[in-house]
Structure formats: structure tokens, C-alpha cells
Design an enzyme around this catalytic site. Structure first.
Site, PDB file in Angstrom:
ATOM      1  N   HIS A  61     -29.129 -24.865 -19.067  1.00 54.42           N
ATOM      2  CA  HIS A  61     -29.590 -23.541 -18.462  1.00 54.42           C
ATOM      3  C   HIS A  61     -29.465 -22.559 -19.558  1.00 54.42           C
ATOM      4  O   HIS A  61     -30.095 -21.446 -19.594  1.00 54.42           O
ATOM      5  CB  HIS A  61     -29.180 -23.093 -17.324  1.00 54.42           C
ATOM      6  CG  HIS A  61     -27.757 -22.672 -16.948  1.00 54.42           C
ATOM      7  ND1 HIS A  61     -27.286 -21.534 -17.058  1.00 54.42           N
ATOM      8  CD2 HIS A  61     -26.726 -23.502 -16.985  1.00 54.42           C
ATOM      9  CE1 HIS A  61     -25.854 -21.394 -16.971  1.00 54.42           C
ATOM     10  NE2 HIS A  61     -25.473 -22.771 -17.142  1.00 54.42           N
ATOM     11  N   CYS A  82     -18.940 -16.197 -15.657  1.00 55.85           N
ATOM     12  CA  CYS A  82     -18.143 -16.869 -14.663  1.00 55.85           C
ATOM     13  C   CYS A  82     -16.610 -15.726 -14.374  1.00 55.85           C
ATOM     14  O   CYS A  82     -16.357 -15.944 -13.080  1.00 55.85           O
ATOM     15  CB  CYS A  82     -17.264 -17.965 -15.328  1.00 55.85           C
ATOM     16  SG  CYS A  82     -18.604 -19.090 -16.092  1.00 55.85           S
TER      17      CYS A  82
HETATM   18  N1  PLP Z   1     -18.891 -23.727 -21.630  1.00 54.96           N
HETATM   19  C1  PLP Z   1     -19.436 -22.566 -22.155  1.00 54.96           C
HETATM   20  C2  PLP Z   1     -18.908 -22.218 -23.724  1.00 54.96           C
HETATM   21  C3  PLP Z   1     -20.329 -21.641 -21.507  1.00 54.96           C
HETATM   22  O1  PLP Z   1     -20.586 -20.534 -22.064  1.00 54.96           O
HETATM   23  C4  PLP Z   1     -20.462 -21.708 -20.178  1.00 54.96           C
HETATM   24  C5  PLP Z   1     -21.394 -21.210 -19.428  1.00 54.96           C
HETATM   25  O2  PLP Z   1     -21.217 -19.894 -19.229  1.00 54.96           O
HETATM   26  C6  PLP Z   1     -19.850 -23.301 -19.829  1.00 54.96           C
HETATM   27  C7  PLP Z   1     -19.164 -24.186 -20.710  1.00 54.96           C
HETATM   28  C8  PLP Z   1     -20.311 -23.663 -18.615  1.00 54.96           C
HETATM   29  O3  PLP Z   1     -21.556 -24.443 -18.413  1.00 54.96           O
HETATM   30  P1  PLP Z   1     -22.300 -24.344 -16.877  1.00 54.96           P
HETATM   31  O4  PLP Z   1     -22.812 -23.053 -16.216  1.00 54.96           O
HETATM   32  O5  PLP Z   1     -23.494 -25.288 -17.444  1.00 54.96           O
HETATM   33  O6  PLP Z   1     -21.423 -24.940 -15.985  1.00 54.96           O
END
Ligand code: PLP
Length: 392
Positions: free
Chosen positions: A198, A331
Site C-alpha cells: 500500500h 501508527c
Molecule cells: N515499516 C515502515 C518503514 C513503514 O513506514 C510502515 C508503515 O507505515 C511499516 C513498516 C508497516 O507496514 P504495513 O502498514 O504494511 O504493516
């Protein structure tokens, strides 16, 4: 009023061409890729064909690609998969994504020694820092390619050379650079790598963990023979097909996308300086010798005369004015805690809390950038009057 989406590091819209590619697998081609009948075989073919294309974009073998439910799972799987069943330790950095940091915590609680490096002020760990930290116990190094909050790039190739000189594998979270930079696993020198659909105009809830052939990798998710027993669970065929299509498009359009983003990014930087003067600082390190991703501009508003700016209110005001940005990583937004990245880089809590990340996408326009800065400047004037106690 037009709405301006400047939060592409959080997620990107689904490309209509990706949606078209996915549709048959959400409708008539609904088979389970493990079924032996015709519908199952069609689903299996779609998954394997997608795997081959993604592997080719990464310079990897199809058997080295594990489909996951996204970046978070791939990060979890990389760390646990390499260290589970060993007594070995992890080296990572304080500015990694929570998916790495929380997994590192859990591993440490389970007896694996964890060394948490503090990056330089510009946001990346240097190869020299890593070289000093490696120990005989180190079983894995995990460092991200581009930081999702401020955009700083880790010198992955140089880091990989240090790891490999000691025979230690390197995992790289390349979620923020997939689709923007060529991610050839041999050129980068990575042994494991995470990407997420995504973030490059593919669907949510699907990602890839690349695991170099020959590594001793234990599955995180068990209970099915899928993904060569390295990740159990019925494959999300439509999402896998969508991610492959999105990666094809990103690879074909990489030059144009990157040039467009760089132009918009530079325009945004200049417009911010012109409109806001001394009122803000860049959290993204725009310095001659620091490499940054082209889509992220993170700024902060330090306290004025000891008065902090309410960063959450600023974001809400921006949203009311039709500008969608983020306080840091998606997040952690929603929580009032200041960004762990900015704190790790030495920002004080008030300044870290008054930070905004603008992250640009392929469909943003120069006009949108100008409008976003105009609206930000108006909001700030209003908030500053309130901050300094004047009547509005
Ligand atoms: N790693 C990084 C550097 C990210 O920016 C993100 C998402 O914000 C993730 C991992 C997590 O990915 P996902 O949203 O597909 O779980």
C-alpha cells in the site's frame, strides 16, 4: 475547497490500473490457490506469476519471496525468523519503525541480546557505528532504508559490507523506498528485505519478505504449507496480484515519479521557507552530504518565548482546511506521544510534538503544494495569535 492529500508515507491511493488487475480475483476467479481444480490452478498461476515478477524487480529468485500481510508482519517475521531457536542477538536502531522496535523488545525479553544504536543527528546509523557495535553474539542486523518520518536514507550497501565481513545477515525495511528506488537485493547487499503493497499504490494488507536462499529461516506464522512452509495461511490472491501490478507500474514509471517528487519536494521546501521564515525548522536533514528520500518533508515548530505550539491542533486545523498530513508515523498518530524518531534525534519534547510530516505522491501537483503552504501559513498566524495570548 479542494482536499490535498500529503500523507503518502502513511498510505497511497490504489492505482485504478491495479484495481482493474485485482477485480477478476475478487469476483469470478475466487479459487483457493491450494485447490487442485481449475479455479484453484488459476489462482495458483496468478500467485506464482506475481511472485516471479516481483522477484525479477528485486533481482531475486521467486523462491526467495514470501508473501505476508504487510510490512509489519514481514518485519516481525524477519527478526523472529532469523533469531528464533538461537541464542543470538540483534542490532538495530532507535529510529526504526515500531514493527522492528516492538519485536526487538519481545526478543530481548526472550533472552536475545539487543543493541539499540542511536543514529546520528541526521537520522541514519553510520557504517562505522555499526562496525563498532557488532559482537560475536550478533545474529542479525536490521536497519531501514528510508526513515518513514523524516526520510533519511541509511547507506545500506556500506552497512551490508560490514555485516558480511563478519558473516552476519542484514535485514532492511524498505517499505518507504519500494517503488521509488531500484531495490536490487544484490546491489543493496541485503539478505532479508521488507516491502509493503500500500505504499506504492497497491492494496493494503499485503507485503513481501525477501529471504536470501540458504538462510536458516523459521516461519512466524505456522499452520499451513503455503509459501514453502515459511508462512502459513491461504494466499490473498487479489492482493498479491495487485501488489505485483503496482510494482510493475512503479518500476516502469520510477524515473518520472522520482523526478516529479523531487521537483515538488523542492518547491515545498522553498515555499515553506518563504511563507514561514524563522518560525520553523526542518526535521528532514536537507544537508549536502545526507541522502534523503524524495517524498518526505518533516518540519517542526520550536517553542516561541517558551510557548509551545500545539501540534495536534495544528494537524486538526490543517485537516479542517483540507490539507491531510501526519504528525509522524501513522501508527503513532492519534496518540499524544511525541515521535520516538524525533526524540531519538535529540529534539526536545515540545518541538517534537509540534512536528508535521508532509509526504508527497505521484499525483500531487505544484498548485496543491502552493495551496497547502498558504493554508498552513494562515493557520499558523491564527494559532500564534492564540499562543501569545492576543485576542483573535
Ligand atoms: N515499516 C515502515 C518503514 C513503514 O513506514 C510502515 C508503515 O507505515 C511499516 C513498516 C508497516 O507496514 P504495513 O502498514 O504494511 O504493516
Amino acid at each position: 475547497m479542494n482536499r490535498i492529500y500529503l500523507d503518502h508515507a502513511a498510505t497511497t491511493p490504489l492505482d485504478p490500473r491495479v484495481f482493474e488487475a485485482m477485480l477478476p480475483f475478487l469476483k469470478e476467479q475466487f479459487g483457493n490457490a491450494s485447490s487442485v481444480h481449475a479455479l484453484g490452478r488459476k489462482a495458483r498461476f496468478a500467485v506464482e506469476e506475481s511472485r516471479e515478477r516481483i522477484a525479477a524487480h528485486l533481482g531475486a529468485e521467486p523462491g526467495e519471496i514470501i508473501f505476508t500481510s504487510g510490512g509489519t508482519e514481514a518485519d516481525n517475521a524477519a527478526l523472529r525468523g532469523m533469531l528464533h531457536g538461537t541464542r543470538r542477538g540483534l542490532i538495530t536502531s532507535a529510529t526504526e519503525h515500531e514493527a522492528i522496535l516492538r519485536t526487538a523488545e519481545a526478543l530481548e525479553a526472550g533472552g536475545h541480546p539487543v543493541i539499540m544504536l542511536t543514529p546520528q543527528a541526521h537520522g541514519a546509523v553510520t557504517p562505522e557505528q555499526l562496525a563498532e557495535a557488532l559482537t560475536e553474539q550478533t545474529g542479525l542486523v536490521s536497519l531501514m532504508h528510508a526513515n518513514n518520518e523524516i526520510g533519511t536514507l541509511t547507506p545500506v550497501r556500506a552497512v551490508a559490507e560490514i555485516c558480511h565481513a563478519q558473516g552476519i545477515p542484514l535485514h532492511c525495511d524498505a517499505v518507504q523506498t519500494a517503488g521509488l528506488f531500484p531495490l536490487n537485493v544484490d546491489d543493496l547487499g541485503v539478505d532479508l528485505m521488507t516491502i509493503s503493497g500500500h505504499k506504492f499504490y497497491g492494496p493494503k494488507g499485503v507485503g513481501v519478505l525477501y529471504v536470501r536462499g540458504g538462510l536458516d529461516f523459521q516461519p512466524l506464522v505456522v499452520g499451513g504449507a503455503q509459501e514453502r512452509r515459511r508462512r502459513g495461511g491461504t494466499e490473498n490472491v487479489a492482493a498479491v496480484v495487485g501488489m505485483a501490478k503496482a510494482f510493475d507500474l512503479a518500476t516502469a514509471e520510477a524515473g518520472a515519479r522520482s523526478a516529479h517528487l523531487t521537483t515538488l519536494r523542492d518547491r515545498l521546501r522553498a515555499a515553506l521557507c518563504q511563507a514561514l521564515g524563522e518560525a520553523f525548522v526542518f526535521n528532514t536533514p536537507f544537508e549536502a552530504d545526507v541522502e534523503v528520500a524524495p517524498h518526505v518533508v518533516n518540519i517542526a515548530f520550536p517553542p516561541q518565548d517558551g510557548q509551545p505550539l500545539d501540534g495536534e491542533m495544528l494537524l486538526l486545523n490543517l485537516d479542517v482546511e483540507g490539507v491531510m498530513a501526519s504528525a509522524g508515523s501513522a501508527c503513532t498518530s492519534g496518540a499524544l506521544e511525541p515521535s520516538h524518531v524525533l526524540l531519538a534525534l535529540g529534539r526536545d519534547r515540545d518541538t517534537a510534538s509540534a512536528s508535521v510530516r508532509f509526504s508527497l505522491g505521484k499525483d500531487n501537483t505544484a498548485e496543491e503544494i502552493d495551496q497547502a503552504v498558504e493554508r498552513l501559513a494562515t493557520i499558523l498566524q491564527r494559532m500564534n495569535r492564540q499562543r501569545h495570548g492576543a485576542t483573535v
